[in-house]
Design a protein around this motif. Sequence first.
Motif, PDB file in Angstrom:
ATOM      1  N   GLY A 119       8.477  -2.151   8.854  1.00  0.00           N
ATOM      2  CA  GLY A 119       8.188  -1.098   7.879  1.00  0.00           C
ATOM      3  C   GLY A 119       7.014  -1.457   6.998  1.00  0.00           C
ATOM      4  N   HIS A 120       6.956  -2.697   6.566  1.00  0.00           N
ATOM      5  CA  HIS A 120       5.836  -3.135   5.730  1.00  0.00           C
ATOM      6  C   HIS A 120       4.526  -3.094   6.513  1.00  0.00           C
ATOM      7  N   ALA A 121       4.586  -3.468   7.779  1.00  0.00           N
ATOM      8  CA  ALA A 121       3.380  -3.434   8.609  1.00  0.00           C
ATOM      9  C   ALA A 121       2.892  -1.997   8.774  1.00  0.00           C
ATOM     10  N   VAL A 122       3.811  -1.092   9.060  1.00  0.00           N
ATOM     11  CA  VAL A 122       3.438   0.318   9.216  1.00  0.00           C
ATOM     12  C   VAL A 122       2.902   0.864   7.898  1.00  0.00           C
ATOM     13  N   GLN A 123       3.553   0.500   6.819  1.00  0.00           N
ATOM     14  CA  GLN A 123       3.126   0.985   5.505  1.00  0.00           C
ATOM     15  C   GLN A 123       1.707   0.514   5.209  1.00  0.00           C
ATOM     16  N   GLY A 124       1.395  -0.704   5.565  1.00  0.00           N
ATOM     17  CA  GLY A 124       0.037  -1.222   5.350  1.00  0.00           C
ATOM     18  C   GLY A 124      -0.979  -0.459   6.172  1.00  0.00           C
ATOM     19  N   ARG A 125      -0.637  -0.186   7.429  1.00  0.00           N
ATOM     20  CA  ARG A 125      -1.569   0.562   8.290  1.00  0.00           C
ATOM     21  C   ARG A 125      -1.764   1.977   7.777  1.00  0.00           C
ATOM     22  N   VAL A 126      -0.677   2.612   7.366  1.00  0.00           N
ATOM     23  CA  VAL A 126      -0.769   3.984   6.868  1.00  0.00           C
ATOM     24  C   VAL A 126      -1.596   4.025   5.587  1.00  0.00           C
ATOM     25  N   ALA A 127      -1.403   3.050   4.729  1.00  0.00           N
ATOM     26  CA  ALA A 127      -2.170   3.011   3.486  1.00  0.00           C
ATOM     27  C   ALA A 127      -3.664   2.873   3.799  1.00  0.00           C
ATOM     28  N   GLY A 128      -3.999   2.027   4.760  1.00  0.00           N
ATOM     29  CA  GLY A 128      -5.409   1.863   5.145  1.00  0.00           C
ATOM     30  C   GLY A 128      -5.979   3.161   5.695  1.00  0.00           C
ATOM     31  N   ALA A 129      -5.214   3.816   6.557  1.00  0.00           N
ATOM     32  CA  ALA A 129      -5.675   5.092   7.115  1.00  0.00           C
ATOM     33  C   ALA A 129      -5.799   6.138   6.012  1.00  0.00           C
ATOM     34  N   GLY A 130      -4.873   6.119   5.076  1.00  0.00           N
ATOM     35  CA  GLY A 130      -4.924   7.064   3.948  1.00  0.00           C
ATOM     36  C   GLY A 130      -6.177   6.873   3.121  1.00  0.00           C
ATOM     37  N   HIS A 131      -6.563   5.625   2.910  1.00  0.00           N
ATOM     38  CA  HIS A 131      -7.779   5.357   2.141  1.00  0.00           C
ATOM     39  C   HIS A 131      -9.010   5.866   2.883  1.00  0.00           C
ATOM     40  N   VAL A 132      -9.024   5.691   4.191  1.00  0.00           N
ATOM     41  CA  VAL A 132     -10.157   6.183   4.984  1.00  0.00           C
ATOM     42  C   VAL A 132     -10.244   7.701   4.882  1.00  0.00           C
ATOM     43  N   VAL A 133      -9.097   8.369   5.058  1.00  0.00           N
ATOM     44  CA  VAL A 133      -9.080   9.830   4.976  1.00  0.00           C
ATOM     45  C   VAL A 133      -9.479  10.282   3.579  1.00  0.00           C
ATOM     46  N   GLN A 134      -8.980   9.602   2.575  1.00  0.00           N
ATOM     47  CA  GLN A 134      -9.302   9.965   1.197  1.00  0.00           C
ATOM     48  C   GLN A 134     -10.804   9.840   0.951  1.00  0.00           C
ATOM     49  N   GLY A 135     -11.402   8.784   1.461  1.00  0.00           N
ATOM     50  CA  GLY A 135     -12.853   8.602   1.297  1.00  0.00           C
ATOM     51  C   GLY A 135     -13.632   9.716   1.979  1.00  0.00           C
TER      52      GLY A 135
END
Length: 170
Positions: free
Chosen positions: A77-93
């Motif tokens: 779960g922590h690994a997925v959460q980290g990946r999702v957060a990274g993808a979220g930052h890319v999308v947000q940018g």
Amino acid sequence: MTPAGAKGPDELRQQIERTRTQLGNTIEELAGKTDVKGRARARAADLRDKAGAMTVQLRSSAAQAGHAVQGKAAKAGHAVQGRVAGAGHVVQGKAAKAGHAVQGKAAEAGHAVRGGSMRAKHAAEQAPGPVRQVVDAGRRNPRSMLMAGAAVAGALIVAGFLMRRSNGRR
């Protein structure tokens, strides 16, 4: 007359007592073997004890397995959460970049419209009095002016249609 091996009455009494004790133990063993109901109860109690011990052992094993699975799930779960957060930052940018681009285009269009409206305002100020009054009324109530314009356009379309019919054209 003492039996063979006995050297006196005291020793004979001791031999008799030992023989009685051995005989009593033998009788108890024989009685225990013939008591099927008692043996079944003892066996059932023994099996209940074993089942209880196995239950405790299985519960302990299940708890350990549960903790292990819980740990692995948390790690995943922590690994997925980290990946999702990274993808979220890319999308947000990217969204912010696109938003800034749209905002810039809108500002350019606004400036162009404002410049055009300034020219229209200047032309209206130069127009004769009755025209100026209509333009001022349109600025105060833009909806009313749009509706009036739509009504005039509709009237012109109907008039054109009626004129075509009266001329014989369809």
